[in-house]
Write a protein that holds these residues in place. Structure first.
Motif, PDB file in Angstrom:
ATOM      1  N   VAL A 136       0.850  -1.178   0.017  1.00 15.93           N
ATOM      2  CA  VAL A 136      -0.130  -0.033   0.120  1.00 15.93           C
ATOM      3  C   VAL A 136       0.896   1.221   0.023  1.00 15.93           C
ATOM      4  O   VAL A 136       0.628   2.251  -0.823  1.00 15.93           O
ATOM      5  N   ALA A 137       1.892   1.267   0.806  1.00 16.74           N
ATOM      6  CA  ALA A 137       2.834   2.600   0.844  1.00 16.74           C
ATOM      7  C   ALA A 137       3.533   2.656  -0.519  1.00 16.74           C
ATOM      8  O   ALA A 137       3.639   3.788  -1.003  1.00 16.74           O
ATOM      9  N   ILE A 138       4.042   1.707  -1.282  1.00 22.12           N
ATOM     10  CA  ILE A 138       4.516   1.895  -2.414  1.00 22.12           C
ATOM     11  C   ILE A 138       3.493   2.164  -3.306  1.00 22.12           C
ATOM     12  O   ILE A 138       3.825   3.134  -4.338  1.00 22.12           O
ATOM     13  N   ALA A 139       2.577   1.731  -3.471  1.00 20.60           N
ATOM     14  CA  ALA A 139       1.286   1.850  -4.304  1.00 20.60           C
ATOM     15  C   ALA A 139       1.024   3.230  -4.411  1.00 20.60           C
ATOM     16  O   ALA A 139       0.718   4.083  -5.255  1.00 20.60           O
ATOM     17  N   PHE A 140       0.876   3.918  -3.148  1.00 19.37           N
ATOM     18  CA  PHE A 140       0.296   5.371  -2.874  1.00 19.37           C
ATOM     19  C   PHE A 140       1.440   6.318  -3.185  1.00 19.37           C
ATOM     20  O   PHE A 140       1.203   7.332  -3.824  1.00 19.37           O
ATOM     21  N   LEU A 141       2.650   5.827  -2.882  1.00 20.48           N
ATOM     22  CA  LEU A 141       4.118   6.715  -3.570  1.00 20.48           C
ATOM     23  C   LEU A 141       4.001   6.853  -5.068  1.00 20.48           C
ATOM     24  O   LEU A 141       4.265   7.932  -5.787  1.00 20.48           O
ATOM     25  N   PHE A 142       3.891   5.711  -5.720  1.00 14.89           N
ATOM     26  CA  PHE A 142       3.816   5.545  -6.973  1.00 14.89           C
ATOM     27  C   PHE A 142       2.785   6.449  -7.810  1.00 14.89           C
ATOM     28  O   PHE A 142       2.843   7.280  -8.484  1.00 14.89           O
ATOM     29  N   LEU A 143       1.474   6.212  -7.211  1.00 16.61           N
ATOM     30  CA  LEU A 143       0.407   6.874  -7.524  1.00 16.61           C
ATOM     31  C   LEU A 143       0.456   8.610  -7.447  1.00 16.61           C
ATOM     32  O   LEU A 143       0.115   9.225  -8.240  1.00 16.61           O
ATOM     33  N   LEU A 144       1.191   9.064  -6.345  1.00 21.63           N
ATOM     34  CA  LEU A 144       1.370  10.293  -5.946  1.00 21.63           C
ATOM     35  C   LEU A 144       2.245  10.992  -7.117  1.00 21.63           C
ATOM     36  O   LEU A 144       1.989  12.014  -7.476  1.00 21.63           O
ATOM     37  N   ILE A 145       3.516  10.337  -7.381  1.00 18.76           N
ATOM     38  CA  ILE A 145       4.512  10.795  -8.336  1.00 18.76           C
ATOM     39  C   ILE A 145       3.725  10.957  -9.905  1.00 18.76           C
ATOM     40  O   ILE A 145       3.825  11.662 -10.468  1.00 18.76           O
ATOM     41  N   HIS A 146       2.907   9.685 -10.018  1.00 18.36           N
ATOM     42  CA  HIS A 146       2.328   9.486 -11.374  1.00 18.36           C
ATOM     43  C   HIS A 146       1.357  10.777 -11.644  1.00 18.36           C
ATOM     44  O   HIS A 146       1.387  11.287 -12.638  1.00 18.36           O
ATOM     45  N   VAL A 147       0.637  10.970 -10.697  1.00 17.66           N
ATOM     46  CA  VAL A 147      -0.657  11.920 -10.956  1.00 17.66           C
ATOM     47  C   VAL A 147       0.162  13.459 -10.921  1.00 17.66           C
ATOM     48  O   VAL A 147      -0.202  14.248 -11.804  1.00 17.66           O
ATOM     49  N   SER A 148       1.284  13.750 -10.127  1.00 19.76           N
ATOM     50  CA  SER A 148       1.902  14.830  -9.983  1.00 19.76           C
ATOM     51  C   SER A 148       2.596  15.302 -11.344  1.00 19.76           C
ATOM     52  O   SER A 148       2.387  16.205 -11.887  1.00 19.76           O
ATOM     53  N   PHE A 149       3.180  14.309 -11.929  1.00 15.49           N
ATOM     54  CA  PHE A 149       3.656  14.449 -13.255  1.00 15.49           C
ATOM     55  C   PHE A 149       2.594  14.707 -14.343  1.00 15.49           C
ATOM     56  O   PHE A 149       2.926  15.857 -15.122  1.00 15.49           O
ATOM     57  N   ALA A 150       1.482  14.123 -14.163  1.00 20.11           N
ATOM     58  CA  ALA A 150       0.358  14.582 -15.088  1.00 20.11           C
ATOM     59  C   ALA A 150      -0.130  16.102 -14.979  1.00 20.11           C
ATOM     60  O   ALA A 150      -0.456  16.751 -15.928  1.00 20.11           O
ATOM     61  N   VAL A 151      -0.113  16.445 -13.761  1.00 22.61           N
ATOM     62  CA  VAL A 151      -0.631  17.761 -13.393  1.00 22.61           C
ATOM     63  C   VAL A 151       0.427  18.905 -13.797  1.00 22.61           C
ATOM     64  O   VAL A 151      -0.004  19.903 -14.355  1.00 22.61           O
ATOM     65  N   VAL A 152       1.696  18.732 -13.621  1.00 23.59           N
ATOM     66  CA  VAL A 152       2.634  19.349 -14.207  1.00 23.59           C
ATOM     67  C   VAL A 152       2.528  19.566 -15.907  1.00 23.59           C
ATOM     68  O   VAL A 152       2.471  20.564 -16.286  1.00 23.59           O
ATOM     69  N   ILE A 153       2.180  18.548 -16.456  1.00 24.92           N
ATOM     70  CA  ILE A 153       1.949  18.486 -17.956  1.00 24.92           C
ATOM     71  C   ILE A 153       0.675  19.659 -18.351  1.00 24.92           C
ATOM     72  O   ILE A 153       0.772  20.435 -19.217  1.00 24.92           O
ATOM     73  N   PHE A 154      -0.353  19.378 -17.200  1.00 30.43           N
ATOM     74  CA  PHE A 154      -1.740  20.092 -17.606  1.00 30.43           C
ATOM     75  C   PHE A 154      -1.247  21.622 -17.547  1.00 30.43           C
ATOM     76  O   PHE A 154      -1.621  22.548 -18.133  1.00 30.43           O
ATOM     77  N   ILE A 155      -0.465  22.046 -16.258  1.00 23.09           N
ATOM     78  CA  ILE A 155      -0.205  23.436 -15.965  1.00 23.09           C
ATOM     79  C   ILE A 155       0.604  23.937 -17.161  1.00 23.09           C
ATOM     80  O   ILE A 155       0.485  25.057 -17.494  1.00 23.09           O
ATOM     81  N   ARG A 156       1.832  23.211 -17.548  1.00 25.75           N
ATOM     82  CA  ARG A 156       2.820  23.788 -18.447  1.00 25.75           C
ATOM     83  C   ARG A 156       2.021  23.947 -19.850  1.00 25.75           C
ATOM     84  O   ARG A 156       2.122  25.126 -20.493  1.00 25.75           O
ATOM     85  N   GLN A 157       0.919  23.303 -20.307  1.00 25.11           N
ATOM     86  CA  GLN A 157       0.279  23.231 -21.315  1.00 25.11           C
ATOM     87  C   GLN A 157      -0.740  24.519 -21.388  1.00 25.11           C
ATOM     88  O   GLN A 157      -0.806  25.276 -22.344  1.00 25.11           O
ATOM     89  N   GLY A 158      -1.106  24.566 -20.236  1.00 22.73           N
ATOM     90  CA  GLY A 158      -2.016  26.054 -20.294  1.00 22.73           C
ATOM     91  C   GLY A 158      -1.329  27.105 -20.365  1.00 22.73           C
ATOM     92  O   GLY A 158      -1.794  27.894 -20.787  1.00 22.73           O
ATOM     93  N   PHE A 159      -0.077  27.191 -19.912  1.00 25.36           N
ATOM     94  CA  PHE A 159       0.681  28.480 -19.975  1.00 25.36           C
ATOM     95  C   PHE A 159       1.029  28.627 -21.494  1.00 25.36           C
ATOM     96  O   PHE A 159       1.210  29.925 -21.859  1.00 25.36           O
ATOM     97  N   LYS A 160       1.336  27.361 -22.131  1.00 25.03           N
ATOM     98  CA  LYS A 160       1.538  27.875 -23.689  1.00 25.03           C
ATOM     99  C   LYS A 160       0.517  28.451 -24.456  1.00 25.03           C
ATOM    100  O   LYS A 160       0.613  29.116 -25.404  1.00 25.03           O
ATOM    101  N   LEU A 161      -1.099  28.131 -24.012  1.00 25.79           N
ATOM    102  CA  LEU A 161      -2.052  28.584 -24.797  1.00 25.79           C
ATOM    103  C   LEU A 161      -2.180  30.145 -24.155  1.00 25.79           C
ATOM    104  O   LEU A 161      -3.152  30.868 -24.697  1.00 25.79           O
ATOM    105  N   GLU A 162      -1.623  30.591 -23.120  1.00 27.72           N
ATOM    106  CA  GLU A 162      -2.113  31.775 -22.190  1.00 27.72           C
ATOM    107  C   GLU A 162      -2.004  33.050 -23.497  1.00 27.72           C
ATOM    108  O   GLU A 162      -2.808  33.906 -23.493  1.00 27.72           O
TER     109      GLU A 162
END
Length: 261
Positions: A136-162
């Motif tokens: 569970v601990a490893i799964a939670f850490l992996f999930l957090l890193i995975h989703v954080s990476f996706a969020v960074v992509i969302f934010i960066r792409q939003g700035f490109k269209l600004e």
């Protein structure tokens, strides 16, 4: 003001010479000079084009009464931006790339539970000698890193269209050659978009079949967990095809729809 006076007034507001206006209308400078001198009247299609370029209605150009009713408001309104061919090409290219990366981020979000599912499932069903708490601990850490990476992509792409916010939220006028370019691009992308749409739908349908078959064959619980993880992976590919590839076609259509009519 009559038509000739309005043409002069609107041309000067844009800071255009008679020659510049003539180029945008695909006529000679002498034709513009005759219109402004009241010696001839533009064709209907040229009046429509001028209305688009000036950001006014054709009624305003042609109808004296409309001028009297709207004269005060007319000069308070912000002139519509004329989008050049280079500007449109750059925006659509950037937007297509942004859509693909946003589609990738969505796919990452969908695949984020795959490893946690397998880890926790393998521990719970004793497929691996791994404590459940550790899984569970490893799964939670992996999930957090995975989703954080996706969020960074969302934010960066939003700035490109600004920098193109006016093309996303406001009406605008297309410059010479822009509409033709967009329609040509749409024609080139149509087959690829249809193929991506069909592939995405087929993947979504077929992706669930192994789980249904596995349940009917009464496979082990851990096998069903693995099949669920595989389904998420297939769905992520479908999302990328639908949002990243088909989204490009939708983007070009939306661009034409948002122009001032």
């Amino acid at each position: 003001m009559n038509l000739s006076e309005k043409i002069i007034d609107e041309r000067k507001k844009k800071g255009w010479s008679q020659e510049e206006l003539a180029d945008k209308l695909d006529v000679s400078r002498q034709s513009v000079s005759k219109w402004e001198g009241g010696l001839s009247t533009p064709e209907v299609e040229k009046i429509v084009k001028m209305a688009e370029l000036f950001g006014v209605s054709t009624d305003y150009l042609l109808n004296y009464k409309v001028e009297k009713e709207t004269e005060n408001n007319l000069y308070e309104q912000k002139p519509l931006r004329v989008v050049s061919l280079n500007e449109a090409t750059e925006f659509l290219s950037v937007r297509a790339e942004v859509l693909k990366k946003i589609a990738l981020a969505c796919a990452i979000c969908v695949t984020s539970p795959i490893i946690p599912l397998i880890l926790i499932g393998s521990s719970y069903f004793k497929a691996l000698d791994l404590p459940l708490g550790g899984a569970v601990a490893i799964a939670f850490l992996f999930l957090l890193i995975h989703v954080s990476f996706a969020v960074v992509i969302f934010i960066r792409q939003g700035f490109k269209l600004e920098k193109y916010h006016y093309l996303l939220k406001e009406k605008f006028v297309l410059g010479e050659g822009v509409e033709k370019m967009v329609k040509e691009k749409l024609a080139q992308m149509r087959n690829g978009g249809i193929a991506a749409l069909c592939a995405g739908i087929v993947l979504c349908i077929l992706g669930a079949m192994p789980i249904v078959i596995g349940a009917l064959m009464e496979v082990s619980n851990f096998t069903l967990v693995c099949l669920t993880a595989a389904l998420l992976f297939v769905v992520s590919i479908a999302i990328y095809l639908l949002a990243g590839i088909c989204g490009g076609c939708v983007s070009y259509r939306a661009f034409l729809h948002n122009k001032n009519k």
